[in-house]
Design an enzyme around this catalytic site. Structure first.
Site, PDB file in Angstrom:
ATOM      1  N   LYS A 111      40.994  48.246  39.197  1.00 43.13           N
ATOM      2  CA  LYS A 111      39.626  48.059  39.676  1.00 43.13           C
ATOM      3  C   LYS A 111      38.661  49.038  39.038  1.00 43.13           C
ATOM      4  O   LYS A 111      37.486  48.733  38.854  1.00 43.13           O
ATOM      5  CB  LYS A 111      39.562  48.205  41.203  1.00 43.13           C
ATOM      6  CG  LYS A 111      40.161  47.027  41.962  1.00 43.13           C
ATOM      7  CD  LYS A 111      39.679  47.050  43.402  1.00 43.13           C
ATOM      8  CE  LYS A 111      40.316  45.950  44.235  1.00 43.13           C
ATOM      9  NZ  LYS A 111      39.925  46.064  45.646  1.00 43.13           N
ATOM     10  N   LYS A 192      46.878  33.619  41.671  1.00 38.62           N
ATOM     11  CA  LYS A 192      46.895  33.539  43.124  1.00 38.62           C
ATOM     12  C   LYS A 192      45.577  32.995  43.660  1.00 38.62           C
ATOM     13  O   LYS A 192      44.518  33.315  43.124  1.00 38.62           O
ATOM     14  CB  LYS A 192      47.088  34.975  43.669  1.00 38.62           C
ATOM     15  CG  LYS A 192      48.119  35.079  44.755  1.00 38.62           C
ATOM     16  CD  LYS A 192      48.393  36.537  45.083  1.00 38.62           C
ATOM     17  CE  LYS A 192      47.541  36.998  46.254  1.00 38.62           C
ATOM     18  NZ  LYS A 192      47.994  38.282  46.815  1.00 38.62           N
ATOM     19  N   LYS A 195      39.615  34.596  47.158  1.00 37.52           N
ATOM     20  CA  LYS A 195      38.206  34.236  47.350  1.00 37.52           C
ATOM     21  C   LYS A 195      37.322  34.769  46.240  1.00 37.52           C
ATOM     22  O   LYS A 195      36.336  34.185  45.889  1.00 37.52           O
ATOM     23  CB  LYS A 195      37.700  34.723  48.705  1.00 37.52           C
ATOM     24  CG  LYS A 195      38.167  36.101  49.072  1.00 37.52           C
ATOM     25  CD  LYS A 195      38.454  36.188  50.557  1.00 37.52           C
ATOM     26  CE  LYS A 195      39.263  37.441  50.830  1.00 37.52           C
ATOM     27  NZ  LYS A 195      39.789  37.502  52.159  1.00 37.52           N
TER      28      LYS A 195
END
Ligand code: TRP
Length: 332
Positions: A111, A192, A195
């Site tokens: 990240k 995967k 959202k």
């Protein structure tokens, strides 16, 4: 009775992957174990977010969990920010684990992407997560693969704290969710369902109306063959549909494959079983939307129950760490 605890981030609306991979299994945990579930809204602040959306998405997540079948009378459901013991214990954990350990976490490296401007909270995220777990003396923590490394660090933190300051924390076990299914994006079946990263068409939302579910399943990517066969490496799209059907029906994907002659009939079956499985969830959600006070009330009860457990643990930890207790104790 074992204590089980897990959390879900508050950003985004719940989708089929959340439901089949976690929520459904949490619902069964609440009847077997002493279960604690929470919405990790403080963790949502570790990356850029819109402050106008944080409260609504925390509310939405709570509504979704109640609609999925969590029952405030049978489990403890709360929002992380409603229990001030979490960030307080997180500080103690930050002073137990090391900078090197945090910096080496794969989720942080992914990240942060080497950027100096990422929030400090992104680095210390696992300390807050360890606090989430350790405050409740959790025995079992069902998490997906992407959170296993954080759980390992939580265990290390507990062991280290106990060795340094005396027996204080229960050392938790990471657990595979009871009926965890890994659901892939319907448009990109090698990633995967999520959202944030997925196409809207590839993500079935938990509260999608039946027509939407049907539309997304029918448009799901398959392959240029015609044979229904369970073979994830060569047929990821078809195999994902079979896994979804397996998760919804309780059968095995290999067995199910034999029952369908073409992709159209498989898709029809997947769509019908999802619509049926999610119908009661949608109904409960609609009822809660008409009575939002019930969601607020559930979170209030949850926070109260959570604090009754978290307070004494925080007290124990702060005393063990050698801090001067204020009159009346730390956890007030
Ligand atoms: N980090 C988890 C996730 O992104 C959510 C989470 C926060 C969590 N605290 C937790 C999960 C404690 C289990 C236990 O999915």
């Amino acid at each position: 009775m074992a204590r089980v605890l897990s959390g879900v981030q508050s950003t985004g609306v719940p989708h089929l992957g959340n439901y089949l991979g976690a929520f459904r299994s949490w619902v069964s945990d609440q009847d077997r174990d002493d279960a604690f579930f929470f919405i990790a809204d403080l963790h949502a602040m570790t990356v850029e977010y819109d402050p106008a959306e944080l409260a609504p998405s925390t509310f939405e997540q709570a509504l979704g969990l109640l609609a999925a079948g969590l029952d405030p009378a049978r489990c403890t459901l709360f929002a992380q920010s409603h229990v001030p013991e979490h960030p307080r214990l997180a500080w103690i954990i930050e002073c137990t684990i090391t900078y090197g350990e945090l910096r080496r976490m794969t989720q942080f490296k992914d990240k942060a992407g080497g950027q100096e401007t990422v929030r400090a909270g992104l680095l210390t995220y696992p300390a807050l997560m360890a606090a989430d777990v350790l405050l409740y003396d959790a025995d079992r923590v069902p998490v997906g693969d992407d959170q296993r490394q954080h759980l390992e660090l939580t265990r290390d933190a507990a062991v280290r704290f106990n060795n340094r300051y005396g027996q204080t924390f229960v050392v938790p076990e990471a657990a595979v969710p009871a009926y965890g299914a890994r659901v892939m994006d319907l448009q990109e079946p090698t990633r995967k369902m999520s959202k944030s990263d997925s196409s809207p068409l590839g993500t079935v939302l938990m509260l999608d109306p039946p027509e939407e579910i049907d539309r997304k399943v029918r448009k799901a990517v398959t392959d240029t063959e015609t044979e229904v066969r369970y073979d994830p490496p060569t047929k990821p799209g078809v195999s994902n549909l079979l896994e979804v059907l397996a998760a919804a029906t309780g059968d095995k994907p290999e067995t199910l494959a034999a029952g369908y002659r073409d992709y159209g009939s498989l898709k029809k079956a997947v769509s019908e079983s999802l619509v049926e499985m999610l119908a009661p969830v949608r109904e409960r959600a609609e009822r809660l939307r008409r009575d939002p006070g019930e969601v607020t009330e559930a979170l209030a009860i949850g926070a109260q129950k959570a604090r009754a457990v978290a307070g004494p643990t925080l007290e124990r930890a702060m005393r063990a760490a050698g801090l001067l207790p204020p009159a009346g104790g730390f956890a007030r």
